[in-house]
Design a protein around this motif. Structure first.
Motif, mmCIF file in Angstrom:
data_model
loop_
_atom_site.group_PDB
_atom_site.id
_atom_site.type_symbol
_atom_site.label_atom_id
_atom_site.label_comp_id
_atom_site.label_asym_id
_atom_site.label_seq_id
_atom_site.Cartn_x
_atom_site.Cartn_y
_atom_site.Cartn_z
ATOM 1 N N PRO A 242 22.833 29.794 -40.987
ATOM 2 C CA PRO A 242 22.303 30.548 -42.126
ATOM 3 C C PRO A 242 22.548 29.829 -43.451
ATOM 4 N N GLN A 243 23.646 29.078 -43.528
ATOM 5 C CA GLN A 243 23.915 28.319 -44.756
ATOM 6 C C GLN A 243 22.807 27.294 -45.014
ATOM 7 N N GLN A 244 22.335 26.641 -43.976
ATOM 8 C CA GLN A 244 21.234 25.694 -44.148
ATOM 9 C C GLN A 244 19.984 26.394 -44.659
ATOM 10 N N ILE A 245 19.706 27.583 -44.135
ATOM 11 C CA ILE A 245 18.527 28.320 -44.573
ATOM 12 C C ILE A 245 18.674 28.707 -46.047
ATOM 13 N N ALA A 246 19.877 29.150 -46.441
ATOM 14 C CA ALA A 246 20.100 29.522 -47.839
ATOM 15 C C ALA A 246 19.910 28.321 -48.761
ATOM 16 N N LEU A 247 20.408 27.164 -48.376
ATOM 17 C CA LEU A 247 20.249 25.962 -49.201
ATOM 18 C C LEU A 247 18.784 25.523 -49.252
ATOM 19 N N ALA A 248 18.085 25.644 -48.127
ATOM 20 C CA ALA A 248 16.661 25.305 -48.118
ATOM 21 C C ALA A 248 15.876 26.250 -49.026
ATOM 22 N N TRP A 249 16.275 27.516 -49.052
ATOM 23 C CA TRP A 249 15.634 28.473 -49.959
ATOM 24 C C TRP A 249 15.836 28.038 -51.408
ATOM 25 N N LEU A 250 17.044 27.616 -51.738
ATOM 26 C CA LEU A 250 17.318 27.151 -53.095
ATOM 27 C C LEU A 250 16.446 25.954 -53.451
ATOM 28 N N LEU A 251 16.328 25.008 -52.555
ATOM 29 C CA LEU A 251 15.503 23.828 -52.810
ATOM 30 C C LEU A 251 14.044 24.206 -53.032
ATOM 31 N N SER A 252 13.620 25.294 -52.417
ATOM 32 C CA SER A 252 12.222 25.716 -52.566
ATOM 33 C C SER A 252 11.947 26.346 -53.931
ATOM 34 N N ARG A 253 12.989 26.728 -54.660
ATOM 35 C CA ARG A 253 12.804 27.434 -55.916
ATOM 36 C C ARG A 253 12.197 26.561 -57.003
ATOM 37 N N SER A 254 12.551 25.276 -57.010
ATOM 38 C CA SER A 254 12.049 24.361 -58.039
ATOM 39 C C SER A 254 12.447 22.949 -57.654
ATOM 40 N N PRO A 255 11.628 21.956 -58.005
ATOM 41 C CA PRO A 255 12.020 20.563 -57.758
ATOM 42 C C PRO A 255 13.202 20.140 -58.619
ATOM 43 N N ALA A 256 13.585 20.980 -59.592
ATOM 44 C CA ALA A 256 14.737 20.658 -60.439
ATOM 45 C C ALA A 256 16.058 20.991 -59.764
ATOM 46 N N VAL A 257 16.016 21.796 -58.711
ATOM 47 C CA VAL A 257 17.247 22.304 -58.096
ATOM 48 C C VAL A 257 17.903 21.263 -57.192
ATOM 49 N N ILE A 258 19.213 21.058 -57.411
ATOM 50 C CA ILE A 258 20.032 20.220 -56.545
ATOM 51 C C ILE A 258 21.313 21.006 -56.276
ATOM 52 N N PRO A 259 21.395 21.735 -55.163
ATOM 53 C CA PRO A 259 22.582 22.543 -54.887
ATOM 54 C C PRO A 259 23.809 21.671 -54.638
ATOM 55 N N VAL A 260 24.972 22.187 -55.040
ATOM 56 C CA VAL A 260 26.223 21.466 -54.802
ATOM 57 C C VAL A 260 27.215 22.388 -54.071
ATOM 58 N N PRO A 261 26.958 22.651 -52.791
ATOM 59 C CA PRO A 261 27.871 23.520 -52.043
ATOM 60 C C PRO A 261 29.247 22.894 -51.898
ATOM 61 N N GLY A 262 30.275 23.711 -52.033
ATOM 62 C CA GLY A 262 31.627 23.228 -51.836
ATOM 63 C C GLY A 262 31.930 23.079 -50.359
ATOM 64 N N ALA A 263 32.853 22.202 -50.041
ATOM 65 C CA ALA A 263 33.239 21.994 -48.650
ATOM 66 C C ALA A 263 34.662 21.469 -48.592
ATOM 67 N N SER A 264 35.358 21.817 -47.527
ATOM 68 C CA SER A 264 36.701 21.286 -47.315
ATOM 69 C C SER A 264 36.874 20.754 -45.898
ATOM 70 N N ARG A 265 35.758 20.707 -45.145
ATOM 71 C CA ARG A 265 35.783 20.184 -43.783
ATOM 72 C C ARG A 265 34.579 19.281 -43.554
ATOM 73 N N PRO A 266 34.731 18.208 -42.814
ATOM 74 C CA PRO A 266 33.585 17.339 -42.520
ATOM 75 C C PRO A 266 32.417 18.073 -41.889
ATOM 76 N N ALA A 267 32.693 19.022 -40.992
ATOM 77 C CA ALA A 267 31.605 19.736 -40.320
ATOM 78 C C ALA A 267 30.754 20.516 -41.316
ATOM 79 N N SER A 268 31.394 21.092 -42.336
ATOM 80 C CA SER A 268 30.654 21.859 -43.336
ATOM 81 C C SER A 268 29.729 20.958 -44.132
ATOM 82 N N VAL A 269 30.205 19.772 -44.484
ATOM 83 C CA VAL A 269 29.385 18.819 -45.236
ATOM 84 C C VAL A 269 28.176 18.392 -44.427
ATOM 85 N N ARG A 270 28.401 18.049 -43.187
ATOM 86 C CA ARG A 270 27.286 17.590 -42.345
ATOM 87 C C ARG A 270 26.243 18.683 -42.179
ATOM 88 N N ASP A 271 26.690 19.927 -42.014
ATOM 89 C CA ASP A 271 25.760 21.043 -41.865
ATOM 90 C C ASP A 271 24.947 21.235 -43.139
#
Length: 303
Positions: A242-271
């Motif tokens: 679901p996190q990937q879907i939420a980030l993809a939704w953000l990217l769809s809002r505008s070409p200006a959007v570059i989300p910066v999700p926080g992460a503390s584990r390698p698996a979270s970053v890769r996802d």
């Protein structure tokens, strides 16, 4: 990895928010460095940090130093990685966040950040938050001085209104390249700022882009990853998180959007990085408007 631009610099469409690597409940350094390396391996070329991302008193710049060490230890080429840092906030060590956007402080802070990052000029330096005790034009003027001095290559502002963006744009001109506000599927009170950034050609960098899903204020049906929401349903059909879907939704809002999700584990970053490859259909996007909640006020206690 898909790419977007900050001014004339191409960066990964998904960045890394490095704050969780240095604040409360941070991982040990080995895992923190592994998280940064996993981001680089996944094609992430934009890393967001700040001099106030630390936990205890007396360790200002902890996150900047950590990022610098992680990049130095990486075996591959990091020349295309843009590090964005911020100044104007502090942490006395009791869990609180302070604000200091005095021009003299900002200039000293930027110089200290450049030293910690090991660079002659900071690629992107952002004013962390407006200071109610300092006229906005004076704080932004400090960014203008830093640009003119060559201490920073580009400037940004964070936690701002449309009026503050317009004023900063008048003062900084092409030197202003980004705005970093809280924005997510569940927290959308920065829609006016996003629209203005899109018109002005400024990168819009949502912080806490997953809606702060660990916070109690977002429990309930508005949570973007709650079972039963469109995010959950579409994720199940797509076979992604679901996190990937939420980030993809953000990217769809505008070409200006570059989300910066926080992460503390390698698996979270890769996802998170894989979200850059997701293309949501018009039918999928239409489902979100019925389930996404809107928080009326920004959380002023963080960032």
């Amino acid at each position: 990895m898909q790419y977007r631009t900050i001014a004339d610099t191409a960066v990964s469409a998904i960045g890394l928010g490095a704050m969780p690597l240095s604040i409360e409940n941070r991982p040990d350094e080995a895992r923190a460095v592994a998280t940064v390396h996993a981001a680089l391996d996944a094609g992430v070329t934009f890393v967001d940090t700040a001099d106030s991302y630390h936990w205890h008193a007396g360790e200002a710049g902890h996150n900047e130093l950590l990022i610098a060490r992680a990049l130095a230890r990486y075996g591959g080429d990091t020349s295309d990685v843009l590090i964005a840092t911020k100044g104007g906030r502090g942490r006395p060590g009791d869990g609180s966040w302070t604000v200091d956007a005095d021009p003299g402080h900002l200039k000293r802070a930027a110089e200290a950040s450049a030293k910690r990052l090991g660079v002659e000029a900071i690629g992107l330096y952002q004013l962390h938050k407006p200071d109610p005790a300092v006229p906005w034009t004076e704080s932004v003027g400090a960014l203008r001085d830093l640009l003119d001095a060559g201490t920073i290559r580009a400037a940004g502002i964070s936690n701002v209104t449309t009026g503050q963006i317009r004023q900063a744009h008048q003062i900084l001109g092409d030197g202003l390249v980004s705005v970093q506000n809280r924005y997510s599927p569940a927290v959308r009170d920065s829609e006016p700022e996003l629209r203005l950034c899109t018109r002005l050609g400024l990168a819009f960098l949502p912080w806490s882009p997953l809606g702060g899903i660990s916070r109690s204020s977002l429990d309930g049906p508005s949570r973007p990853t709650s079972a039963g929401t469109a995010f959950q349903r579409i994720a199940a059909v797509r076979g992604v998180s679901p996190q990937q879907i939420a980030l993809a939704w953000l990217l769809s809002r505008s070409p200006a959007v570059i989300p910066v999700p926080g992460a503390s584990r390698p698996a979270s970053v890769r996802d998170a990085a894989r979200a850059a490859e997701l293309q949501l259909s018009s039918g999928e996007l239409a489902q979100f408007e019925d389930v996404v909640g809107v928080e009326e006020h920004r959380n002023e206690n963080r960032r």
